[in-house]
Design a protein around this motif. Sequence first.
Motif, PDB file in Angstrom:
ATOM      1  N   UNK B  25       7.636  -6.198   5.207  1.00  0.00           N
ATOM      2  CA  UNK B  25       6.289  -5.639   5.266  1.00  0.00           C
ATOM      3  C   UNK B  25       5.873  -4.417   4.515  1.00  0.00           C
ATOM      4  N   UNK B  26       6.199  -4.502   3.273  1.00  0.00           N
ATOM      5  CA  UNK B  26       6.263  -3.514   2.184  1.00  0.00           C
ATOM      6  C   UNK B  26       4.774  -3.358   1.601  1.00  0.00           C
ATOM      7  N   UNK B  27       4.593  -2.179   1.119  1.00  0.00           N
ATOM      8  CA  UNK B  27       3.147  -1.807   0.718  1.00  0.00           C
ATOM      9  C   UNK B  27       2.622  -2.542  -0.747  1.00  0.00           C
ATOM     10  N   UNK B  28       2.539  -3.790  -0.820  1.00  0.00           N
ATOM     11  CA  UNK B  28       1.843  -4.395  -1.791  1.00  0.00           C
ATOM     12  C   UNK B  28       0.363  -4.249  -1.853  1.00  0.00           C
ATOM     13  N   UNK B  29      -0.053  -3.913  -3.086  1.00  0.00           N
ATOM     14  CA  UNK B  29      -1.660  -3.606  -3.060  1.00  0.00           C
ATOM     15  C   UNK B  29      -2.519  -4.593  -2.125  1.00  0.00           C
ATOM     16  N   UNK B  30      -2.056  -5.820  -2.513  1.00  0.00           N
ATOM     17  CA  UNK B  30      -2.949  -6.839  -1.600  1.00  0.00           C
ATOM     18  C   UNK B  30      -2.782  -6.502  -0.055  1.00  0.00           C
TER      19      UNK B  30
END
Lengths: 233, 233, 233
Positions: B25-30
């Motif tokens: 649950x990392x902060x990818x832009x999508x």
Amino acid sequence: MPYLKRDGDVFVLYLGNEGQTDSENRFHPDWIDELHATLDEVAASEGPAALVTTATGKFYSNGLDTDWLFGNLDKIHWYLDRVHTVFSRLLTFPMATVAAVNGHAFGAGAMTATSHDFRVMRSDRGYYSLPEVLLNMPFTVGMNSLVTTRLGNQVAVSTMTTGRRVGGAEALASGIVDGTAEGDAVLAEAVRRAAELTRTRGANLGTIKASLHAPVLEALAVQTSEANLQFGK
Amino acid sequence: MPYLKRDGDVFVLYLGNEGQTDSENRFHPDWIDELHATLDEVAASEGPAALVTTATGKFYSNGLDTDWLFGNLDKIHWYLDRVHTVFSRLLTFPMATVAAVNGHAFGAGAMTATSHDFRVMRSDRGYYSLPEVLLNMPFTVGMNSLVTTRLGNQVAVSTMTTGRRVGGAEALASGIVDGTAEGDAVLAEAVRRAAELTRTRGANLGTIKASLHAPVLEALAVQTSEANLQFGK
Amino acid sequence: MPYLKRDGDVFVLYLGNEGQTDSENRFHPDWIDELHATLDEVAASEGPAALVTTATGKFYSNGLDTDWLFGNLDKIHWYLDRVHTVFSRLLTFPMATVAAVNGHAFGAGAMTATSHDFRVMRSDRGYYSLPEVLLNMPFTVGMNSLVTTRLGNQVAVSTMTTGRRVGGAEALASGIVDGTAEGDAVLAEAVRRAAELTRTRGANLGTIKASLHAPVLEALAVQTSEANLQFGK
């Protein structure tokens, strides 16, 4: 109307009406004036001294005088600025101050307790509460600064955003108050604490408090206006 | 991608992928975009409501998407500003918010938990950690303000300057979280707390939160730049 | 004069005179110079490292050198600005810092302890105290910011407005220190904590600390003057 008694070097300021055992001790404009006059009297004393505030009965103070306010909504900005003067005066009072929270301290009444140096609360009755969120009322710039700074960020969140009622034990655990006592012993315990601090009384203490609380005092001095008094719908 | 469930008046927002039991649950832009879209859906609801966020498996959120970031270093300032929008949105969300920290909350994942009104953490597994100091990474102006203001000065020192992993019991003792629960009970406990606060939902709560968190929100709105993103060597 | 020993990767800086078991370790201008020179030596080292400060005997540090100051009152502003440099240097020192508070930490001595990342205090002897209010002395702008920010608002009130002496157990309970140890074990406990943090040493840690403490550092950099050094009467 607020009135004064004395226990040795400790001034005991009652927020209610002398001879009346139960009153809500709300911030009527005349009540604010009389509170300041009583504080003038304490400030005019000489020698070691400390201040305790308390009341008799079920309430310490139930906050804003909504009856008066709803009949004078055109004066709301002036009124809230007057309420602020009570907090600022207590925050910088040049002697130790201890609130003996004998009963409910709600809204501006809770903030009054928080404007003292220390607080002792009944452990068996009464709540500390900031119910504004449940009443669709805002906090002023100064009230927001007072609560967030004095209680700390998370305790401010847990009170200001929920409106919940905090009893003595929880208030002690979360740092809202500094001590508790059962029943009427709350006054004796506050006087005991104040009596230990009478020798600090003086202008140097006033200066130290004014520096310590400078950001809050600055926020309390912001004049209330339409622009900074935003009600959510 | 974040997805939404509902438990009575409590919205439960999962940070991971539906049907997948374990994800970081990392902060990818999508992922950030989808999180905002999910929050839009919650915000568009009517009536009493509160929000819980959680995830399944080992992680609550492992923070920045370093895989994506190392391939897009020219976009780092834009990216960090996007990360900030998640914190600001949660801090001002116009209903009560509770993070059910089911597993590791690291870096921006820890800050996400800290952007909620309240946090419940697993007592038996998972760590809260700000490992930046060990990874030779800076905190942005906004992240610094968020952590120091929300956790308090000394807890900020003890986490930001050491990078150490804080388990549930210590997180509770130091005020990083507001409660703990064993194993999967963390979600039920967060929902229980949120369910008690659904009636506070509304614009007034949003206004109160925006005032309460004003200095942090101001810092989070500072655009990230070469000048204010200083890496130590 | 301050002197240096080493325990593995941990530098142990003694605030007193080598070979003398008891001294007050007050802030004489020469003592401040030597303290900085000793910190220069630590900073010039390479590789993993952490810093512990301590002293032998009854005092950690008894604060301002009032004997020197009363003979040099024309230099008071310059002197207080020099005192501030000790706090600022410690707050931003690019390795973990732990104060082993072996005895009394009074006034600027207490503030020195508070300028470290962490503090361990003797549980059986010695007090932490800010006696300024009882000595009719002011706090400088920087000292006020250091104490209120590092200790939190209410602990600042309870120390700065009372001047009372806080023993180890109470200092731990109120967050003034992070741990206690009996008797001479205070040094070993501080070294143990510091040894766990030697790998954080580096410029990134210095940058993180400088951001974390930015408001305090800004206040400590305000030049002391007649105008901002107000003594109450």
